[in-house]
Each structure stands twice: as C-alpha cells, then as structure tokens.
Motif scaffolding. Structure first.
Motif, PDB file in Angstrom:
ATOM      1  N   ILE A 125      39.401  69.949  65.471  1.00 19.02           N
ATOM      2  CA  ILE A 125      38.836  71.288  65.498  1.00 19.02           C
ATOM      3  C   ILE A 125      39.546  72.099  64.415  1.00 19.02           C
ATOM      4  O   ILE A 125      40.744  72.344  64.504  1.00 19.02           O
ATOM      5  CB  ILE A 125      39.007  71.924  66.883  1.00 19.02           C
ATOM      6  CG1 ILE A 125      38.300  71.047  67.923  1.00 19.02           C
ATOM      7  CG2 ILE A 125      38.457  73.345  66.887  1.00 19.02           C
ATOM      8  CD1 ILE A 125      38.604  71.415  69.349  1.00 19.02           C
ATOM      9  N   HIS A 142      44.455  73.924  60.940  1.00 15.32           N
ATOM     10  CA  HIS A 142      44.218  75.223  60.316  1.00 15.32           C
ATOM     11  C   HIS A 142      44.253  75.024  58.808  1.00 15.32           C
ATOM     12  O   HIS A 142      45.125  74.324  58.297  1.00 15.32           O
ATOM     13  CB  HIS A 142      45.278  76.236  60.744  1.00 15.32           C
ATOM     14  CG  HIS A 142      45.212  76.538  62.212  1.00 15.32           C
ATOM     15  ND1 HIS A 142      44.529  77.614  62.715  1.00 15.32           N
ATOM     16  CD2 HIS A 142      45.707  75.871  63.276  1.00 15.32           C
ATOM     17  CE1 HIS A 142      44.616  77.610  64.027  1.00 15.32           C
ATOM     18  NE2 HIS A 142      45.330  76.574  64.414  1.00 15.32           N
ATOM     19  N   THR A 177      34.800  77.831  62.547  1.00 13.62           N
ATOM     20  CA  THR A 177      35.306  76.670  63.275  1.00 13.62           C
ATOM     21  C   THR A 177      34.415  75.480  62.951  1.00 13.62           C
ATOM     22  O   THR A 177      33.198  75.574  63.090  1.00 13.62           O
ATOM     23  CB  THR A 177      35.269  76.939  64.787  1.00 13.62           C
ATOM     24  OG1 THR A 177      35.999  78.121  65.055  1.00 13.62           O
ATOM     25  CG2 THR A 177      35.875  75.774  65.551  1.00 13.62           C
ATOM     26  N   GLN A 210      40.079  75.341  62.019  1.00 12.55           N
ATOM     27  CA  GLN A 210      39.904  76.768  61.767  1.00 12.55           C
ATOM     28  C   GLN A 210      40.158  76.975  60.284  1.00 12.55           C
ATOM     29  O   GLN A 210      41.275  76.740  59.828  1.00 12.55           O
ATOM     30  CB  GLN A 210      40.953  77.571  62.538  1.00 12.55           C
ATOM     31  CG  GLN A 210      40.660  77.716  64.005  1.00 12.55           C
ATOM     32  CD  GLN A 210      39.598  78.761  64.247  1.00 12.55           C
ATOM     33  OE1 GLN A 210      39.539  79.758  63.550  1.00 12.55           O
ATOM     34  NE2 GLN A 210      38.748  78.525  65.223  1.00 12.55           N
ATOM     35  N   ARG A 254      39.762  79.463  56.748  1.00 13.80           N
ATOM     36  CA  ARG A 254      39.472  80.822  56.279  1.00 13.80           C
ATOM     37  C   ARG A 254      38.225  80.816  55.394  1.00 13.80           C
ATOM     38  O   ARG A 254      37.484  81.795  55.357  1.00 13.80           O
ATOM     39  CB  ARG A 254      40.664  81.376  55.513  1.00 13.80           C
ATOM     40  CG  ARG A 254      41.891  81.467  56.403  1.00 13.80           C
ATOM     41  CD  ARG A 254      42.900  82.492  55.941  1.00 13.80           C
ATOM     42  NE  ARG A 254      44.086  82.397  56.788  1.00 13.80           N
ATOM     43  CZ  ARG A 254      44.223  83.007  57.955  1.00 13.80           C
ATOM     44  NH1 ARG A 254      43.272  83.793  58.409  1.00 13.80           N
ATOM     45  NH2 ARG A 254      45.300  82.838  58.678  1.00 13.80           N
TER      46      ARG A 254
END
Lengths: 982, 88
Positions: free
Chosen positions: A271, A169, A246, A273, A275
């Motif tokens: 993977i 993230h 993503t 994620q 913003r």
C-alpha cells in the motif's frame, strides 16, 4: 504444431540455463528469461486452450497481461492457482501447468460440438433460455452450464503459503518501467525525491524489450541502481488507484520459491502513499475483427515482435501482417529480416513514403488498401482471405502466422479508477485519460507518444514535474510539453462483414460481432448494457483487448461516433489479485485477535471451557460443576447463593481518573451524584449519551483526594474511554483531570456468596474486612505481601461480595491463594454463564439491555438521576417521546409452564394479540433460577411494570414455540438487599 | 490518507478513528436550550467537499483533533487541537 523456432542468438533468455516444466503432464523445456507462453511457443505448442462458450481451439494472442486466451492452472494440490496468463508466468524449474476448459484435452475437445450450436447460444442466450418454466429454473441449470463453460477452478484446500502486507511512502511513484517510466523515475530521483518505480514484468524495459537489439541498452538501465533514492520493484503490478494518492501494488514472488516455513511471502500487497504519481502504463494493441480472428496462429503484431526480439522465437515461416497503422510495418520488416516470408496488408490506400522505402529495403511484400476478410484453418491458421483494389472479389494467401494490428489503446485503467472519464482522441483513434488529478502525471504511450524517443521525452518531463509537486527540484526548468509527435492516423479498424464465420470481439468470453449486433437489435445499446448482456469485457482480462472494438461496432450500428458511444467504467483491480494477497496475515486468530485475562492459563489448566465475549476469551463454566454449560452454570449459581465462589472479572474496563477536578468531572459524567463521594467509598453510576440513551454503567471508587478508579462494562470499555477523552479535550478543557486506561494493568476477581467475608478473612489475615471496616460500597487500598491490593465491597450477584484488584502479574497468585486459603469453606471458581445468570436473578442490567436505544427510565433507573446538577444527556432526556408511558421498558418475566423454557429474543404479545409483527416487546436475557426453580427472564415490554402481574405470550417463531409468562419485578431475589449488606 | 496530527506529525489514517462532525459547537454544560442540544446532537449537514471533522489518534497519542477533509476526494487539509479553535 507450428513452425515456430528458437533463434540461435539474441533475446533476453539465458540459453545456458534450461528450465524444465510440464504442461498437462508432458515435459517441456525453455530457458531462464522465458515466460510459460514463450517457452511453449518455442516448443511449437500452438493450441493452449479452448474457448469459453464454443470450445474453439485457441492459442496465444498477446505477450502481456492482456492475454485473453492463454490462461493456465498452475501448481498442484493446495497450491493450485487457476486462470493465470501464461504470458505473465515467469518460467521456473519444475513449473506444473495445466490447460483449462478442454475435455478430455484442449487438442481434442468433445465440447467443441457446441460450435455447431453457436447460432442459438448468442447474446442473452442464458437469460432467455434458462429462466423458464419456473422461477427456480436457473438454479437447476446453472451448475451444468458452469461445468461446460468457464475458466479454471479454485481448490478448496487451505492455502499453505504466506502473504504479507506492507506500507510504503514515496515522494514519486512511477507506474510502469518502459522507456517513459524509466526516464520519469530517473528524472525524479535526480532531484533527490524518494522514487518508487514499479513494473509488472520481471524485467524492466517495457516495449523496448520487444524492439530489437540495442533498444533497451541505449537506455542504460544499469544506472538506475546508482540512484540512492530510487527503488525499483519488478513483478509488481499496480492493481488500483485510490483516494489521497494511495496505490495498491501486488508483488509476486513465485520465482524465489518462497517457503512459508521460513517466513517467505508468496505475494506482497504494498500500500503506497505517494505525493505524486507518474503513470507510464503504456498501450495495448487491438486485434482486427474478421472471421476466424481467434484461430491459433492469429496474433497481435506487437506480440509477435516481442516474441522475436525478447525471447528469440520466430513464430512462423510464411507470415501475413495485417494492419491499419504504422507500428506493424516495423514488425513486418523485422520478421522478414529474421528469415520469414512476409506479406504486409495495410488497409490504407496510401502511407508515408518513409514506410514504403523501409519496406522496399526489406524482403517483405506490401499490399495497400487490403482488407482481411477471414482467416482460414481448423486448428490453426493456414491462410488468409483479403480484398484489395487488385482483388475486389477476394484473394487467398497461404500462411502459418497472421499478425494483426488494429491500433493501440492506452492503458488508462488506473487514472480512471479515480473517476476521471477517458477522452477520445481522433488523431490516435484511441481513448486517453480525460485529465489528471493534482499530483498525477502521464507519460509515454499512455499519452499517445508513438515512439520510444517521444516516450523518453514525455517521461523525463513528467518525472520532473512529479518531483516538483512533491517539493523537489523546484529550481530545474521543465521542458515544455513534448512536441507533438507525428503519428500517422490509423484507419479505423472496422469490423468486417461476418458472413464468413465468427469474428470475435471478446476472445475470452466468446463474444462475436453477431452478439454485439444482437444486443443492438434487442435494445441493449448503451455500453454498460452491452457489457452485461453479452458478457463482453467481463472476463479476467476485463476487456483490455476488446473494449474499443466493441464500442466501435456499437457506434457504427447506432450511427454515432465512438466518443458518443461512451466507455465502460474501469474499476480496480487492473489484473486479478489473489484473495491471499488481500488477506495478508489476517487469517485465523490474526483475523480477529482475542484478548486474554491474566488468569487465562489457570482457567485452561483447571477445567474451564472458554467462550468469546466481545474481543475477550472468558471462562464460561468449569468442569467441577458439570460436563456442559446447561448443567454446570446451575451448579455454580447454587454455590454462590449458598457458599462462596470466585470469578474472573479482569475483562471489565478500568480507567484511572486523577486530578483536582476529578470529582467534578465524574459528577458531570454520571447521572447520579459523585461530587461528594468520600474517600474509601465506591458508587454505582450510569452515564448517558448526549441523546439520553444509556452509554454504560459501572462502579467508580475513590481511593484518594484526587484519585478515582472507574470500572466499565467489558463491551463498552473502549467507547467510554474515548468519550472521557472527548469531553476533556473538546468540551471541558478547563477541568484539571487526566484519564488513562488501566484495563490491562489490573487483574480483577469477584468473591461472592454468604461465606465471602469468611473466605476473605482466611485469605487476608491482618486486613480488616469486617462490615464496620468495609461496609457495603466501601473500598480499601492495602498492601498485601508487598503487592498493592484494591478491595471493593460491591455485588453483581446480589450476594455478599467483594471485588479484588491486583497488578496483572500477581493475578494468578492471588487467585490461587484465595482458593487455597478458603478451601475449607468449599470455595470454587464460577464462570461467565453463572455470573450472567446471577445478575438476571438480581435484576441488574447488562450489555443485552444496554443497547444504546434504552433510556435511564426504560431500564427502571430513572430515580438515580439527579436533575438539579448538569450531566451529559440531562436536557434531551426530557423529550416527550422518551417520557411516553407506553415506551418499552424493563420487566421481569416468570415462566408459567413447567415443561417449557423462555428464550432470549422471544417476542412478547398480550394474550389477546394476534401472534404477528413486532409484538409489544422482547426478551433480552434468560436463565434458570435456582431460587425460584423455573425459567426467568428480563425483557422490555410496552408500558413496563404498569402491567405487573399480567400474563404475556412469549413467541419464538424459529422453533414454533409459544410460552406463557407472567410480568413481575425484574428483581427476583432479595428486593430489600439484605444479603449484600450482610 | 495521511493525517497531520498536531502532536505526532503526519500519520497513516489507520492509526486514527473518525469521530464525527466538528463543525458544530457543543452547547455549554448545563445549557437548558433544548433546541440547541437537538441541533448539536441530531442535525448534521452532509457536505460534498470541505468539512471539519473530529478524529482521534487512538493508536498514537490518543489526542482528539479537528481535521479539514474533502469528503469527495479525501484530500486532507489542516488540523488543530479542538481547544485552540480554527487557525483561521
């Protein structure tokens, strides 16, 4: 061999760390910091492949991921990896590389006679030639064609390496660590945002690595380490951009010699994620299109410059640089400064004065208005023919290296993955992203920035904007959009008249200007048709160097401008991704995890053969009863019908239902009455979907005023649990009820047969299991040896039977205790096959009948419904279509032919019917009946039991079988239920 | 895709299961309005754009929630408990 040589100093290679490797079994050496490509070039290896169709000799064209020619098969044995660009292969000690598509070798390839046949193997050749004379012809020809053409081959051995999947993230993901990306990441991280910076190369710097001493150093990348919220990922390619920001990254770790035995991953799929995302993916230089442009020694100017500065390899002595734009001028002057004899041919008749001044200061010779017509040579470039105002009929220059630059194509693949179409910018003669989704920002050469300074400027602006989008650095003022960067308009690199030989558009798939023209002539004008007809852009590099050149030629042929010709659709992945990386650890057992009963180990140790039942592994049959399922299940059925057997039913779904309104809740769920179920009693219930098809069946026991214990079928356990939660949380929020899945907490076992009570009495002394204390459908919760034990008297087999539940960790102890205590009664375990067969004899429906298409009435259970109270599915159950008498409904079938058998899935026909189509029904479940000594079955038949006593034909076309059977009641044994009430 | 679970906070969508259209009102228990049941069970819009959906946090708190999601872009909006009704 070429006249390439490694320079004595400079570059990002470590001359103190030589690295040995082999190519086709020959040993070579490079330095740490080399790629396979730079090391081979430094060793003078020029021919490294044969082309896809024509087997023409090929050398490296590029220095990056877009390389179409220099593909190698790396590694050996099970670790063989085909189609790897040498330009992206970090040199590691002992690397084993092999050239592809040359036989017997790429230097001397017998298949190159195909070049002579070139006029006939143009665009659409395969479509036109191998389709006749019969429809199956292509299947006959294809293996031969594939062998002669093509790229590397995969091996069939199991991949011994380990691959991982990780989730990340980030506030800001920056893709590409060139000047724009580095400056974006720095600007974003300074606001405190968590920043990921990924770079496909093993070094950060991007284009700066190829710009000469000091260019990268000026960026002070070492400072990046000091930014606490910044993580830099090298060797990590952004393969695809998907919805919701993503991004899938693939990290390659071959350089670290990953050892699967130590748990090291060879590749990691990440993977992310994010913003916000900053795209700083740079640009790819385009080739010029002229005859012989695929000869070894004809390379992109930027690549030659990169080999010079990054790897300190000077690739030629007599160099011609052919260009349509300014960028290659830098290459020309630098190559001249490095000691080469350089001639610069620019198609433009006029260029900026600054360029001319700098060129004049170098040793390079400049010819303006010069168009290259052909590269000369057989196994490598030896000369170049061009026309110019001075030589209108052509002139030839000898050379050993031809650099070309036909402009730059921004790498807009990722932004296009979200469906944003590229837009053409005439000032750049290139496509750029046609826009950005919210939270996406572009920087650097992707946006048309032509210099490192412009890249830095657009980078830091994009980085700050991205951080602000993610909620950081709101107070900072973002500089206005970078001032327009003066870019000298490139002269469109028009494909030349190809009468001097083949001029390649797509190097990897051997698509020439002639093929594009053929496609046009034959009507394949749209870019998508052009692509499919000629295979243009369909190789591993997906048209990175060829797309725009092909578009331009097609636009010219059609008499339209480039943007009107459109572009093809970019799809992930940006560069090929290994299957291993995509699979990660989801292999073998991990691909589909199995659930095991608490008694699993006992089954294995005691002769059980296991079978998959949904996600569960269950005991299928036991060795005591026979060597195979066919004989064993019949023996096990006999045991239950005549003595006593024990079966593991732990996989049944179990749900704890508690609360003051639990009775009301169950009453709404089940079609039958539950509100007045007394404590100490269990009841069989059926629940429907809202559309009135049957959802599940099972038994619910009431152990206390507010405590119920629900069992579901093995298959529907999760679905039922979710349904209960749905109703309680969305529809009936006023009910004071809690539900919890306790499937894993309780081991379950069924003890069944005429001697079941006697067996239980022996095993549980002191507990009253008499018919008075524990009548049919009675239940008790007792303490047995300090362990809570739930006894339910219910039967799936039709015999006198009990279900016992204990906490899972006591399951095996109870199971063994039952077997040992009742040994004198001949108790033995029975498996899933016998369990399922016993229920067929009794006419109990199970998963094969409960297929979410059948209604309560279809299954002969209509009388259970208590329509005076509301329950799920009550209203829609009354629809006329569901009440039609000719619906397929449950019947029993008795085989009428002693030598034949019934089969699940057989299609049912009335005797007079033609045997075709879907018939009047089908068989759902089949067993040999020990009671009736024949095959019996459950099935669905049009009109159901209204046809009882009639004969039907059971067709099984897969085996050509047609068997007579009689329609009977589905309850084959003990219709009055005397046995289970005994 | 990150889904804001009203109980657990923002979580990866893989922890959830998509569980259907939440834009329709379930007829009250015992309602004999067949047309209303028919509409609720069988008739769904298939909007391109904003939509209200049920999701269940099956690998988390197991709570059902209503989520606003753009079916074309997967951009996620607000979420709330079904029992509370839309926040507006």
């Amino acid at each position: 061999m070429s006249r390439a040589r490694r320079l004595g100093q400079g570059g990002y290679v470590d001359r103190s760390r030589p690295i040995r490797f082999t190519l086709d079994g020959r040993s070579y050496a490079g330095f740490a910091g080399d790629t396979l490509a730079s090391a081979l070039l430094a060793c003078g290896v020029r021919i490294i492949g044969r082309s896809f169709k024509y087997h023409r000799p090929r050398g490296f064209l590029c220095a990056g991921a877009e390389e179409p020619n220099g593909l190698f098969t790396l590694g050996s044995g099970a670790r063989t990896t085909p189609n790897t660009p040498g330009t992206m292969t970090e040199l590691t000690e002992g690397l084993i590389a092999a050239c592809q598509n040359g036989w017997p070798s790429v230097r001397f390839d017998l298949m190159s006679v195909l070049s002579l046949a070139a006029p006939i193997i143009g665009a659409g050749f395969y479509y036109k030639t191998f389709m006749g004379p019969r429809r199956r012809s292509w299947m006959f020809y294809e293996p031969f064609i594939r062998r002669a053409a093509g790229l590397g081959r995969a091996v069939h051995q199991r991949d011994p390496d380990r691959y991982e999947t990780r989730h990340h993230h980030a506030d800001v993901l920056v893709i590409g660590a060139g000047p724009a990306g580095i400056s974006a990441a720095r600007a974003a991280a300074r606001t405190g945002a968590r920043v990921l910076l990924c770079e496909q190369d093993f070094l950060v710097g991007g284009s700066l690595l190829g710009e000469g001493a000091g260019a990268l150093e000026a960026l002070r990348t070492e400072e990046l380490a000091g930014l606490a919220t910044l993580e830099v990922m090298t060797r990590t390619t952004a393969a695809g951009l998907y919805d919701s920001n993503t991004v899938v990254l693939v990290e390659r770790r071959d350089h670290a010699r990953p050892d699967p035995a130590r748990g090291d991953a060879r590749e990691i799929l990440k993977i992310v994620q994010a913003r916000a995302i900053v795209f700083a993916t740079g640009a790819i230089e385009r080739p010029l299109v002229f005859a012989g442009n695929d000869l070894p020694g004809v390379m992109l100017a930027g690549a030659v410059r990169c080999y010079l500065h990054r790897y300190a390899v000077l690739l030629g002595e007599r160099i011609v640089v052919a260009t349509t734009d300014d960028a290659a001028w830098q290459a020309a002057t630098e190559l001249a400064a490095a000691g080469a004899h350089v001639t610069l041919l620019d198609e433009r008749a006029e260029v900026g004065g600054e360029l001319l001044r700098r060129a004049a200061a170098s040793a390079a010779t400049v010819v303006l208005g010069a168009q290259v017509r052909a590269a000369r040579g057989r196994r490598g470039v030896r000369g170049v023919r061009f026309v110019s105002p001075q030589y209108p009929s052509g002139h030839e220059l000898p050379c050993d290296l031809l650099c070309m630059s036909g402009g730059w194509s921004p790498v807009l693949h990722l932004t296009s993955h979200t469906g944003i179409k590229p837009a053409y910018r005439a000032d750049l003669d290139a496509f750029v992203p046609g826009g950005y989704a919210a939270g996406h920002f572009g920087a650097g050469a992707l946006t048309g920035a032509a210099s490192a300074a412009a890249a830095l400027e657009t980078g830091s602006a994009a980085g700050l904007r991205a951080a602000q989008h993610a909620g950081y650095g709101r107070e900072a003022s973002v500089p206005a959009a970078a001032p327009g960067v003066a870019v000298a308009p490139a002269a469109p690199a028009r494909p030349r008249d190809a009468h001097w030989g083949k001029a390649f558009v797509d190097f990897q798939n051997d698509v020439t200007t002639r093929d594009v023209a053929t496609a046009y002539t034959e009507g394949y004008e749209s870019v998508e048709h052009l692509k499919r007809y000629t295979t243009l852009g369909m190789g591993t590099e997906q048209g990175k160097t060829s797309n725009v050149n092909a578009l331009r030629q097609m636009a010219q042929l059609r008499g339209i401008d480039v943007p009107a010709a459109g572009t093809t659709t970019f799809r992930p992945p940006y560069t090929p991704v290994s299957i291993g990386a995509l699979a990660g650890r989801n292999l073998g057992q991990h691909f589909r995890p199995v659930r095991r009963s608490p008694l699993h180990d006992w089954h294995l140790a005691n002769g059980a053969t296991m079978i998959e039942a949904g996600p569960w592994l269950r005991a299928w049959y036991y060795a005591w009863a026979g060597a195979d399922a066919e004989t064993a299940y019949v023996e096990e059925m006999r045991l239950v019908r005549s003595g006593v057997g024990l079966s593991d039913v732990s996989s049944l779904g179990k749900i704890d239902v508690q609360g003051p309104d639990a009775g009301e809740f169950l009453n709404r769920l089940y079609v039958n009455e539950f509100a007045r179920l007394p404590v100490g009693k269990a009841r069989y219930g059926v629940m429907l979907n809202d559309d009135a098809t049957v959802l599940d069946d099972g038994t619910t026991a009431r152990f206390g005023e507010t405590r119920y214990f629900m069992t579901t079928t093995t298959a529907q356990a999760a679905e039922v649990m979710s349904r209960l939660e749905f109703l309680l949380q969305t529809a009936w929020t006023d009910l004071r009820v809690q539900v919890a899945s306790v499937t894993d907490q309780w081991a379950g076992m069924a003890i069944a047969g005429p001697r079941a009570r006697a067996a239980l009495a022996l095993a549980l002394p002191g507990i009253d299991v008499s018919d008075a204390a524990l009548p049919f459908m009675g239940c008790q919760e007792v303490d047995f040896a300090g362990v809570p034990l739930r006894i339910l008297r219910l039967s799936f087999s039709g015999e006198l039977a009990f279900e016992l539940y204990v906490p899972s960790d006591c399951g095996t102890a109870l199971w063994q205790h039952l077997l040992a205590s009742a040994q004198g009664l001949g108790i033995r375990p029975y498996g899933l096959e016998a369990l399922a067969s016993l229920r067929i004899e009794k006419g109990h429906v199970a998963g094969l009948e409960l297929d979410h298409r059948n209604t309560l009435d279809d299954l002969g259970l209509g009388k259970m419904a208590r329509t005076s109270k509301p329950f799920v599915g009550r209203e829609l159950r009354g629809r006329p279509e569901l009440q039609a008498p000719e619906r397929w409904s449950l019947v029993g079938l008795e085989c009428q032919e002693p030598a034949a058998r019934l089969r699940g899935g057989a299609i049912l026909f009335a005797p007079a019917d033609p045997i075709q189509g879907h018939g009047r029904g089908y068989i759902t479940s089949v067993t040999w009946s020990t009671q009736l000594n024949r095959f019996i079955a459950l099935g669905l038949y049009q009109g159901g039991l209204a046809h009882a006593g009639e004969e039907v034909l059971c067709a099984y076309p897969l085996r050509g079988e047609l068997v007579r059977a009689k329609i009977v009641s589905p309850v084959f044994i003990d219709p009055a239920g005397e046995r289970l009430r005994a | 895709m990150l889904i804001p679970c009203p109980h657990c906070g923002e979580r990866d969508y893989r922890e959830f299961r998509y569980a259907g259209d939440a834009s329709k009102a379930r007829p009250p228990l015992g309602s004999t309005d067949i047309a209303a049941w028919h509409d609720y069970v069988f008739l769904f819009d298939n909007p391109k754009g904003g939509h209200r959906e049920y999701w269940q946090h099956v690998l988390g708190c197991r709570r059902w929630l209503v989520l606003e999601r753009d079916t074309a872009t997967n951009v996620v909006g607000r979420s709330w408990w079904p029992s509370e009704g839309s926040p507006g």
